[in-house]
Scaffold this active site. Structure first.
Site, PDB file in Angstrom:
ATOM      1  N   LYS A   1       0.793  -1.244   0.000  1.00 40.09           N
ATOM      2  CA  LYS A   1       0.000   0.000   0.000  1.00 40.09           C
ATOM      3  C   LYS A   1       0.822   1.290   0.000  1.00 40.09           C
ATOM      4  O   LYS A   1       0.367   2.309  -0.498  1.00 40.09           O
ATOM      5  CB  LYS A   1      -0.949   0.024   1.206  1.00 40.09           C
ATOM      6  CG  LYS A   1      -2.118  -0.929   1.110  1.00 40.09           C
ATOM      7  CD  LYS A   1      -3.042  -0.700   2.298  1.00 40.09           C
ATOM      8  CE  LYS A   1      -4.187  -1.685   2.328  1.00 40.09           C
ATOM      9  NZ  LYS A   1      -5.174  -1.347   3.354  1.00 40.09           N
TER      10      LYS A   1
ATOM     11  N   ASP B   1     -10.072   3.072   2.529  1.00 37.37           N
ATOM     12  CA  ASP B   1     -10.175   2.496   3.883  1.00 37.37           C
ATOM     13  C   ASP B   1     -10.881   3.466   4.836  1.00 37.37           C
ATOM     14  O   ASP B   1     -11.729   3.066   5.626  1.00 37.37           O
ATOM     15  CB  ASP B   1      -8.787   2.152   4.441  1.00 37.37           C
ATOM     16  CG  ASP B   1      -8.191   0.900   3.807  1.00 37.37           C
ATOM     17  OD1 ASP B   1      -8.977   0.030   3.391  1.00 37.37           O
ATOM     18  OD2 ASP B   1      -6.954   0.804   3.718  1.00 37.37           O
TER      19      ASP B   1
END
Length: 273
Positions: free
Chosen positions: A70, A106
């Site tokens: 990520k 997220d």
């Protein structure tokens, strides 16, 4: 029906065998009658750049990014949205006109899940445990939601202090969590505590506000946080809702449609047994 018109999507992680995303995203494509397929690839960190370049050449439309890629993947996108830049991680990429657009969904998954559960954070005190990628997205969401005080604690205080400085919140020594816990309205576990059977709560939890809500990102195991909620009769939520809703936000970025959450919830129940 797969054919030469089928649009390609994938998740990149290492490991990725445990991922629920392929089942979820493919079910949504099916429900929306979209000629798309979602695959899973497991590039090693040293092959991430080549993998992203290959997917671009092969005409992929979008990918999800999971652990451990990520942060590293930011180097390979052409544009990055405000939230992903501030959080410092990308979990969704859209391929458009030969360019790569990086997003972080997220924080949206977390906020939308709290809204769905009718939990308002305005003027509330929140304690976050852990400083990994999940913590960054959650702290960003908490800042956006106008929480009153946000505290962060971690086994390594230095990591908590770094994150606290980055987001202008307060770092707490894990041994002094009790002082904050008595005031906290929401306790969020973003750490790996609970992934192993032998894990125990990393702090004393004798003084707790009666209405405390616990949110544990771990969704497929009984953890010390689950046990704490049970012992004290507290409301607990797991990371299931966040997992599904961050995926739904990615789906919307790629297709323009927000998918059916209930379908994914039913699927996930089967997935985790």
């Amino acid at each position: 029906m797969l054919n030469t018109e089928t649009k390609l999507f994938a998740i990149l992680g290492c490991p990725v065998k445990h991922s629920f995303s392929p089942q979820m995203q493919n079910r949504w494509f099916e429900k929306e009658n979209l000629n798309c397929i979602y695959l899973a690839f497991e590039p090693k960190p040293e092959n991430l750049k080549k993998t992203v370049e290959s997917l671009k050449l092969l005409g992929f439309q979008g990918v999800n990014i999971t652990i451990p890629h990520k942060i590293e993947v930011i180097k390979y996108v052409d544009f990055i949205d405000k939230a992903a830049k501030k959080i410092g991680s990308v979990n969704t990429i859209a391929f458009k006109g030969g360019k790569l657009y990086g997003y972080n969904t997220d924080h949206l998954g977390f906020s939308q899940d709290l809204t769905a559960k009718k939990v308002s954070l305005k003027n509330k005190n929140v304690l976050v445990i852990g400083t990994g990628g999940g913590a960054r997205a959650i702290v960003y969401a908490l800042k956006e939601s106008k929480a009153k005080n946000i505290y962060i604690a971690n086994r390594t205080l230095k990591n908590a202090e770094q994150l606290a400085e980055m987001f202008k919140i307060k770092a707490v020594d894990i041994n002094n969590v009790g002082e904050v816990l008595s005031e906290a309205d929401l306790l969020i576990n973003t750490s790996a505590c609970g992934m192993k059977k032998a894990d125990v709560l990393p702090f004393k939890a004798d003084k707790i506000k009666s209405g405390l809500i616990i949110y544990d990102l771990i969704y497929n195991k009984v953890t010390p946080f689950t046990k704490l909620a049970e012992d004290k009769g507290l409301k607990i939520f797991t990371g299931v809702g966040m997992l599904i809703r961050q995926g739904a936000c990615g789906f919307k970025i790629w297709t323009g449609k927000y998918p059916d959450i209930e379908i994914a919830e039913r699927l996930l129940k089967e997935f985790i047994g």
